[in-house]
Design an enzyme around this catalytic site. Sequence first.
Site, PDB file in Angstrom:
ATOM      1  N   LYS A 203       0.806  -1.234   0.000  1.00  0.00           N
ATOM      2  CA  LYS A 203       0.000   0.000   0.000  1.00  0.00           C
ATOM      3  C   LYS A 203       0.833   1.275   0.000  1.00  0.00           C
ATOM      4  O   LYS A 203       0.447   2.280   0.579  1.00  0.00           O
ATOM      5  CB  LYS A 203      -0.974   0.010   1.187  1.00  0.00           C
ATOM      6  CG  LYS A 203      -1.981  -1.107   1.165  1.00  0.00           C
ATOM      7  CD  LYS A 203      -2.952  -1.002   2.326  1.00  0.00           C
ATOM      8  CE  LYS A 203      -2.723  -2.078   3.328  1.00  0.00           C
ATOM      9  NZ  LYS A 203      -3.698  -2.139   4.396  1.00  0.00           N
ATOM     10  N   ASP A 238      -6.880  -5.163   9.690  1.00  0.00           N
ATOM     11  CA  ASP A 238      -8.195  -4.525   9.614  1.00  0.00           C
ATOM     12  C   ASP A 238      -9.295  -5.514   9.255  1.00  0.00           C
ATOM     13  O   ASP A 238     -10.438  -5.365   9.681  1.00  0.00           O
ATOM     14  CB  ASP A 238      -8.197  -3.330   8.667  1.00  0.00           C
ATOM     15  CG  ASP A 238      -7.565  -3.625   7.312  1.00  0.00           C
ATOM     16  OD1 ASP A 238      -7.066  -4.748   7.110  1.00  0.00           O
ATOM     17  OD2 ASP A 238      -7.545  -2.725   6.456  1.00  0.00           O
TER      18      ASP A 238
END
Length: 497
Positions: A203, A238
């Site tokens: 990311k 997450d």
Amino acid sequence: MSLITFAASPLVITPTVRSFTFSPPHHRSNHTVMSAVRSESTSTCSVLTKFQKDCATPTPFLRDVANAIADDMQAGLAVHGGGDLEMILTYVDALPSGKEEGLFYALDLGGTNFRVRSVQLGGEEERVVATKSEQLSIPQKLMIGTSEELFGFIASKLSDFVAEKEPGRFRLEQGRKREIGFTFSFPVNQTSIDSGTLIKWTKGFNVSGMEGKNVVACLNEAMEAHGLDMRVSALVNDGVGTLAGARYWDKDVMAGVILGTGTNACYVEQKDAIPKLQNKSSSGTTIINTEWGGFSKCLPRTIFDQEMDKESLNPGEHLYEKMISGMYLGEIVRRILLHMCEAGELFGQSVPVKLSTPFTLKSQDLCKMQEDNTDDLSSVGSILYNIFEVKADLKARRRVVEVCDTVVKRGGRLAGAGIVAILERIERETKRLASGQRTVVAMDGALYEKYPQYRQYMQDALVELLGDELASHVQIKHTKDVSGLGAALLAATNSIY
């Protein structure tokens, strides 16, 4: 929390996901209608025509993708490094029961934002008594800096957050530390519920000196350096946090999926179906973190995907993520538009200078352009002018929308195939759907929440692959921002006190 139900024919969908609307199948959404109208724009555009052909994801192809993901899941459960998917043991063997009590904290580092949260839990009667949170942007320099700089920044912001007076009801007993659930949404080789070493950054992060280090130790050391009497009692990502937070309210939640800047998925697995689990006598369930972004087999990769991957921070890695997550959709579109310009098939004979700048086009820009239902596509024209300083005629605007639709359709349908692979894995061990039992997938991420066309393509693929009967028992529940609650709940569930 919002809900999508895949029901038997005719397909019935709860109207809203937050403030975004799905259309019933007999009233196809605007992007489908507009794409049909605009199809004429591809007739004389060889670059776009070839790209659309290369990106096609018919149902049989999606079935192959889902099967390949399922095979990699099995291989990853059998032995470490068995397939593209890491299939990481999370050591989350107990999910929240609703009986948790006390004041717990959660830290969330998983993208361009960092969030800190406190949660007061009042047991079965009161559940969540109070919660507060603060979100901050991660400075770009910290995303490619040192581990000391990154975790020092996190600890300093946490220190500011906890400086406020704590509620008297949950005062800390002498000799104890406050406990934190740490949501760290990058590939980690987890060794226990409260320890794990970084495998690699994703990311857009590339913090030096971190690979192979215990991320919990890094945070604990930074908190100690800032005078914080706190400890990490649960390390999660997450997806796991989303699953746990959603499970607190709904016992039928069996998977958590993130579709945002990045993407990942986790699910509840039977321990006796995990060959690589050291304790062969284990019974019950545990959460598996798939790290599905690393999947790479039988994907419809084009020259534009290959070029973008080659120039990325992690070439050759996370190929599935680079096709379905929000960070990359706009960049793929930009590269195609640039090639069309260079071939003289867009914006006349000139190539806008700014069209050569990587990552100038975002997924939210694609969404706005696809949602433009004006006759002259005025919003499309404005976006192209604001970003690339180019005045596009109607023909060019139509072609741009066609490119957006092609990239987003591919991404949404590939994401749907991945979810089906997980659902079928759960079904293989539990037979939930075949017995008519409800199975819930907790979903979070800005891409899923804010891009209705992407959601539509994803759910189309789900129904195509599962069939109406099984799909009727599947629910995709939009559980916005529950990963922080889930992390705090897992800190409570795994408290050492």
